[in-house]
Write an enzyme that holds these catalytic residues in place. Structure first.
Site, PDB file in Angstrom:
ATOM      1  N   ASP A 157       1.011  -1.668  -0.116  1.00 31.78           N
ATOM      2  CA  ASP A 157      -0.049  -0.089   0.155  1.00 31.78           C
ATOM      3  C   ASP A 157       0.825   0.547  -0.240  1.00 31.78           C
ATOM      4  O   ASP A 157       1.985   1.327  -0.120  1.00 31.78           O
ATOM      5  CB  ASP A 157      -0.970  -0.416   1.110  1.00 31.78           C
ATOM      6  CG  ASP A 157       0.393   0.270   2.118  1.00 31.78           C
ATOM      7  OD1 ASP A 157       0.580   0.566   2.481  1.00 31.78           O
ATOM      8  OD2 ASP A 157      -1.725   0.470   3.563  1.00 31.78           O
ATOM      9  N   CYS A 215       2.875  -3.406   4.177  1.00 38.01           N
ATOM     10  CA  CYS A 215       2.161  -2.065   4.199  1.00 38.01           C
ATOM     11  C   CYS A 215       2.946  -1.294   5.582  1.00 38.01           C
ATOM     12  O   CYS A 215       4.357  -1.751   5.372  1.00 38.01           O
ATOM     13  CB  CYS A 215       0.949  -2.456   4.638  1.00 38.01           C
ATOM     14  SG  CYS A 215       0.649  -3.456   5.705  1.00 38.01           S
ATOM     15  N   THR A 226       2.977  -1.815   8.587  1.00 31.20           N
ATOM     16  CA  THR A 226       2.990  -2.753  10.227  1.00 31.20           C
ATOM     17  C   THR A 226       3.376  -4.422   9.156  1.00 31.20           C
ATOM     18  O   THR A 226       4.309  -5.183   9.837  1.00 31.20           O
ATOM     19  CB  THR A 226       2.421  -3.075  11.174  1.00 31.20           C
ATOM     20  OG1 THR A 226       0.926  -3.621  10.334  1.00 31.20           O
ATOM     21  CG2 THR A 226       1.828  -1.499  11.607  1.00 31.20           C
ATOM     22  N   HIS A 238       8.865 -24.948   7.708  1.00 31.12           N
ATOM     23  CA  HIS A 238       7.611 -25.367   9.018  1.00 31.12           C
ATOM     24  C   HIS A 238       6.171 -25.708   8.533  1.00 31.12           C
ATOM     25  O   HIS A 238       4.972 -26.060   8.145  1.00 31.12           O
ATOM     26  CB  HIS A 238       7.563 -24.633  10.208  1.00 31.12           C
ATOM     27  CG  HIS A 238       9.054 -25.900  10.916  1.00 31.12           C
ATOM     28  ND1 HIS A 238       8.986 -25.806  12.856  1.00 31.12           N
ATOM     29  CD2 HIS A 238      10.254 -26.694  10.967  1.00 31.12           C
ATOM     30  CE1 HIS A 238      10.172 -26.586  12.719  1.00 31.12           C
ATOM     31  NE2 HIS A 238      10.639 -26.928  11.888  1.00 31.12           N
ATOM     32  N   HIS A 267       4.957 -32.274   9.405  1.00 27.89           N
ATOM     33  CA  HIS A 267       4.115 -30.829   9.310  1.00 27.89           C
ATOM     34  C   HIS A 267       3.645 -30.960   8.165  1.00 27.89           C
ATOM     35  O   HIS A 267       2.363 -30.229   8.317  1.00 27.89           O
ATOM     36  CB  HIS A 267       6.172 -29.707   8.422  1.00 27.89           C
ATOM     37  CG  HIS A 267       6.813 -29.534   9.486  1.00 27.89           C
ATOM     38  ND1 HIS A 267       6.481 -29.374  10.847  1.00 27.89           N
ATOM     39  CD2 HIS A 267       8.171 -29.978   9.443  1.00 27.89           C
ATOM     40  CE1 HIS A 267       7.862 -28.913  12.171  1.00 27.89           C
ATOM     41  NE2 HIS A 267       8.492 -29.568  10.807  1.00 27.89           N
TER      42      HIS A 267
END
Ligand code: RB5
Length: 149
Positions: A8, A65, A67, A98, A133
């Site tokens: 963004d 973005c 954060t 994993h 996994h």
């Protein structure tokens, strides 16, 4: 390796740096914007990347973005997407090994360019370990079906 990347407005500068890093790593890169730092809504850009990765058109997606949180929340709503918000190389290695993560989320207001490049390299170069996994990923798929995705 084909990578699709978007951000963004709050992730635009880091996205540009990561596009350069991806080219240096000789990945085939599709940068889907945005082109300017005018305010946009991160779910619109996450949608484009996640639909393309889920369709199998790309090996990996990268979303940036401010954060990384909004992008990761949105990305994980898409069936077949395992998005990981990473702030360290360790997390990037572990989520590939994993979780077989297929979308990397980063926060421009959280990690600097150098660290982000290291995280990206660790993410792209670490294989999924499979084995025990895999059955956990099968359970994630079941959870998606249960929630109608
Ligand atoms: C934009 O201001 C900011 O909210 C966005 O980039 C992101 O950090 C949201 O999670």
């Amino acid at each position: 390796m084909k990578v699709i990347i978007a951000s963004d407005h709050a992730g635009l500068e880091l996205r540009r740096e990561l596009v350069s890093a991806l080219k240096e790593l000789r990945a085939e890169v599709d940068d889907v914007g945005p082109a300017t730092n005018a305010s946009v809504d991160y779910p619109d850009f996450a949608k484009q990347v996640c639909r393309s990765v889920a369709a199998g058109d790309y090996t990996f997606g990268v979303l940036v973005c401010g954060t990384g949180i909004g992008m990761s929340i949105t990305a994980n709503k898409y069936r077949g997407i395992r998005a990981a918000l990473c702030t360290s190389e360790f997390e990037a290695r572990m989520t590939r090994a994993h979780n077989d993560a297929n979308v990397l989320c980063l926060g421009q207001r959280v990690v600097g360019g150098g660290l982000a490049r290291s995280i990206l390299e660790a993410f792209l170069s670490t294989p999924f370990e499979g084995g025990r996994h895999q059955k956990r990923l099968d359970k994630i798929r079941e959870a998606e079906s249960e929630s109608g995705r």
